[in-house]
Design a protein around this motif. Structure first.
Motif, PDB file in Angstrom:
ATOM      1  N   ILE A 211      34.169  47.439  23.120  1.00 24.54           N
ATOM      2  CA  ILE A 211      33.118  47.422  22.169  1.00 24.54           C
ATOM      3  C   ILE A 211      32.360  48.664  22.333  1.00 24.54           C
ATOM      4  CG2 ILE A 211      31.419  46.220  20.836  1.00 24.54           C
ATOM      5  CD1 ILE A 211      32.816  43.475  21.838  1.00 24.54           C
ATOM      6  N   LEU A 212      32.124  49.592  21.354  1.00 25.47           N
ATOM      7  CA  LEU A 212      31.405  50.444  21.454  1.00 25.47           C
ATOM      8  C   LEU A 212      30.008  50.363  20.576  1.00 25.47           C
ATOM      9  CD1 LEU A 212      34.062  53.499  21.165  1.00 25.47           C
ATOM     10  CD2 LEU A 212      33.209  52.134  23.215  1.00 25.47           C
ATOM     11  N   ASP A 213      28.839  50.643  20.935  1.00 23.86           N
ATOM     12  CA  ASP A 213      27.638  50.555  20.111  1.00 23.86           C
ATOM     13  C   ASP A 213      27.371  51.805  19.701  1.00 23.86           C
ATOM     14  OD1 ASP A 213      25.168  50.087  19.067  1.00 23.86           O
ATOM     15  OD2 ASP A 213      24.769  48.470  20.553  1.00 23.86           O
ATOM     16  N   GLY A 214      27.252  52.083  18.521  1.00 16.56           N
ATOM     17  CA  GLY A 214      27.011  53.425  17.826  1.00 16.56           C
ATOM     18  C   GLY A 214      25.590  53.727  17.978  1.00 16.56           C
ATOM     19  N   HIS A 215      24.656  52.688  18.027  1.00 19.83           N
ATOM     20  CA  HIS A 215      23.325  52.995  18.156  1.00 19.83           C
ATOM     21  C   HIS A 215      23.098  53.527  19.821  1.00 19.83           C
ATOM     22  CE1 HIS A 215      19.016  52.549  17.322  1.00 19.83           C
ATOM     23  NE2 HIS A 215      18.591  52.192  18.432  1.00 19.83           N
ATOM     24  N   GLU A 216      23.867  53.466  20.526  1.00 14.71           N
ATOM     25  CA  GLU A 216      23.712  53.692  21.927  1.00 14.71           C
ATOM     26  C   GLU A 216      24.327  55.056  22.243  1.00 14.71           C
ATOM     27  OE1 GLU A 216      21.562  52.083  23.614  1.00 14.71           O
ATOM     28  OE2 GLU A 216      21.562  50.413  22.108  1.00 14.71           O
ATOM     29  N   LYS A 217      24.814  55.945  21.361  1.00 18.41           N
ATOM     30  CA  LYS A 217      24.900  57.053  21.690  1.00 18.41           C
ATOM     31  C   LYS A 217      23.815  58.245  21.045  1.00 18.41           C
ATOM     32  CE  LYS A 217      28.400  57.244  17.832  1.00 18.41           C
ATOM     33  NZ  LYS A 217      29.913  57.525  17.636  1.00 18.41           N
ATOM     34  N   MET A 218      23.575  59.373  21.445  1.00 20.38           N
ATOM     35  CA  MET A 218      22.272  60.041  20.907  1.00 20.38           C
ATOM     36  C   MET A 218      22.613  61.396  21.109  1.00 20.38           C
ATOM     37  SD  MET A 218      19.880  57.523  23.147  1.00 20.38           S
ATOM     38  CE  MET A 218      21.252  57.047  24.139  1.00 20.38           C
ATOM     39  N   CYS A 219      21.890  62.178  20.159  1.00 15.22           N
ATOM     40  CA  CYS A 219      21.715  63.559  20.548  1.00 15.22           C
ATOM     41  C   CYS A 219      20.497  63.917  21.120  1.00 15.22           C
ATOM     42  CB  CYS A 219      21.905  64.501  19.134  1.00 15.22           C
ATOM     43  SG  CYS A 219      23.587  64.386  18.375  1.00 15.22           S
ATOM     44  N   VAL A 220      20.354  64.603  22.113  1.00 12.34           N
ATOM     45  CA  VAL A 220      18.979  64.442  22.759  1.00 12.34           C
ATOM     46  C   VAL A 220      18.514  66.023  22.977  1.00 12.34           C
ATOM     47  CG1 VAL A 220      17.545  64.114  25.083  1.00 12.34           C
ATOM     48  CG2 VAL A 220      19.065  62.644  24.209  1.00 12.34           C
ATOM     49  N   ARG A 221      17.011  66.299  22.565  1.00 12.28           N
ATOM     50  CA  ARG A 221      16.786  67.489  22.541  1.00 12.28           C
ATOM     51  C   ARG A 221      16.199  68.012  23.820  1.00 12.28           C
ATOM     52  NH1 ARG A 221      14.936  69.311  17.432  1.00 12.28           N
ATOM     53  NH2 ARG A 221      14.895  67.751  16.020  1.00 12.28           N
ATOM     54  N   GLY A 222      17.273  68.907  24.574  1.00 14.12           N
ATOM     55  CA  GLY A 222      16.759  69.576  26.070  1.00 14.12           C
ATOM     56  C   GLY A 222      15.919  68.749  27.098  1.00 14.12           C
ATOM     57  N   ALA A 223      15.020  69.573  27.464  1.00  8.50           N
ATOM     58  CA  ALA A 223      14.229  68.826  28.460  1.00  8.50           C
ATOM     59  C   ALA A 223      13.320  67.782  27.974  1.00  8.50           C
ATOM     60  CB  ALA A 223      13.468  70.044  29.426  1.00  8.50           C
ATOM     61  N   SER A 224      13.005  67.991  26.723  1.00 12.51           N
ATOM     62  CA  SER A 224      11.745  67.066  26.372  1.00 12.51           C
ATOM     63  C   SER A 224      12.293  65.697  26.191  1.00 12.51           C
ATOM     64  CB  SER A 224      11.532  67.488  24.671  1.00 12.51           C
ATOM     65  OG  SER A 224      12.470  67.254  23.934  1.00 12.51           O
ATOM     66  N   GLY A 225      13.753  65.371  26.094  1.00  9.82           N
ATOM     67  CA  GLY A 225      14.180  64.134  25.991  1.00  9.82           C
ATOM     68  C   GLY A 225      14.219  63.469  24.811  1.00  9.82           C
ATOM     69  N   GLU A 226      13.684  64.204  23.800  1.00 10.85           N
ATOM     70  CA  GLU A 226      13.544  63.509  22.262  1.00 10.85           C
ATOM     71  C   GLU A 226      14.986  63.189  21.682  1.00 10.85           C
ATOM     72  OE1 GLU A 226      11.858  64.488  17.985  1.00 10.85           O
ATOM     73  OE2 GLU A 226      11.634  66.103  19.684  1.00 10.85           O
ATOM     74  N   VAL A 227      15.139  62.129  21.225  1.00  9.08           N
ATOM     75  CA  VAL A 227      16.352  61.582  20.737  1.00  9.08           C
ATOM     76  C   VAL A 227      16.394  62.076  19.093  1.00  9.08           C
ATOM     77  CG1 VAL A 227      17.605  59.710  19.722  1.00  9.08           C
ATOM     78  CG2 VAL A 227      16.597  59.610  21.929  1.00  9.08           C
ATOM     79  N   SER A 228      17.200  63.214  18.893  1.00  7.47           N
ATOM     80  CA  SER A 228      17.164  63.638  17.289  1.00  7.47           C
ATOM     81  C   SER A 228      17.913  62.917  16.474  1.00  7.47           C
ATOM     82  CB  SER A 228      17.716  65.194  17.503  1.00  7.47           C
ATOM     83  OG  SER A 228      18.801  65.184  17.930  1.00  7.47           O
TER      84      SER A 228
END
Length: 342
Positions: free
Chosen positions: A243-260
């Protein structure tokens, strides 16, 4: 919904089926300790050598399997570059967990240069070199007592010659490592590095597509949390389904760690793949507010509420999808997805 079907595909998600089912709690905790360092500090992925990182042997002659964790088979990699094994200055971490009538008990954990473990009648002997000084211990019934002399006889059941670089093939699949590392102890996201080449084609495609979206289109890093992939038998056929949960894959902005961005879209998306002898089939469900997967003999039922408020009940059986008018009575809930927000 999108249907995937690969006929004739032999899928082995767990390269070590016996070990994947009964890894002792103390061993799982030790592995997660390494996981926190590798994933969070080194920003790498945990790699395990099948047949080295964990061994099942009867140490004390009671016919019960005991466990030996060998840090030389536990490593960390980043972008194909090897970063090191689970070791200290002296050498790799070695842990021994014994099975007793009351449960598993850790009797030994030490950084070692070399070790020999012998089985005797009713007890085991651990002789090791930790820091240039040899020590001998008698282990039985979950207890360890230091000995002045090594008893004669016995049968050698484990030996480590001090080699601290045993990360060779075969590797334990990433899906299994992800399951073993699944713990809130890894942090709020517990990021995993997933190599598509270690997964069956549909799973590899899902991972590759998200990496391509984040890195080539968004220009950010693709990150998968510890809850992105779950291995569980949902139809009682003995095979671990995915089972793959789409909410648990993210694009993250570099060192800031912000989830875009997240792969959940409006609500959440769930992909369910069933594994059988004739192949793997998968279903993707989008715009989910909440849902649960129910295990049955020979099939599974997914009950979910869409973001529109409409409730759906679907049956997954033999690679085919069927809508049901009502939820069947009984069954066992094996997976729950809660309402997610971006």
């Amino acid at each position: 919904m999108k249907l995937f079907m690969l006929a004739g595909l032999a899928v082995a998600i767990c390269g070590c089926p016996a070990l994947c089912q009964d890894v002792p709690a103390d061993t799982a905790a030790l592995l997660r300790e390494w996981g926190r360092y590798c994933l969070n500090d080194l920003q790498g992925k945990v790699v395990l050598t099948d047949g080295v990182w964990l061994s099942r042997v009867d140490i004390d002659g009671d016919s019960a399997a005991d466990f030996i964790y060998d840090g030389s088979g536990v490593g960390c990699e980043k972008d194909g570059r090897f970063l090191g094994t689970h070791s200290a200055a002296v050498g790799p971490i070695l842990q021994v967990v014994m099975s007793t009538s009351t449960g598993s008990v850790e009797v030994f954990q030490q950084a070692i240069r070399a070790v020999e473990i012998d089985r005797h009648d009713g007890f085991g002997v651990i002789a090791y070199d930790g820091a240039g000084v040899g020590s001998i211990y008698r282990v039985a019934a979950g207890k360890m007592i230091e000995m002045l002399e090594r008893p004669a006889g016995g049968q050698r059941v484990y030996m480590h010659d001090g080699d601290n670089a045993r990360l060779l093939e075969p590797r334990v699949p990433d899906a299994v490592v992800a399951t073993l590392l699944k713990s809130d102890d890894l942090g709020s996201e517990g990021a995993l590095y997933l190599d598509p080449s270690n997964f069956p084609p549909p799973i590899a495609e899902a991972i590759s597509n998200w990496k391509r979206y984040c890195e080539e289109i968004q220009g950010f890093e693709a990150v998968f949390s510890k809850d992105f992939i779950t291995n569980v038998d949902i139809d009682q056929d003995g095979d671990k389904d995915i089972i793959l949960d789409g909410h648990e894959k993210m694009c993250v902005r570099g060192a800031s760690g912000e989830v875009s961005d997240r792969g959940s879209g409006n609500g959440n998306s769930i992909e369910i793949y069933t594994v059988a002898k004739r192949g793997m089939s998968g279903e993707r469900f989008d715009n989910i507010r909440r849902g649960r997967v129910i295990e049955w003999k020979g099939f599974a039922v997914f009950v979910y509420e869409a973001t529109t408020g409409v409730r759906h009940v679907v049956q997954l059986k033999g690679g085919k999808l069927a809508s049901l008018k009502a939820e069947p009575r009984g069954g066992k809930v094996v997976y729950i997805t809660q309402e997610k927000t971006r």
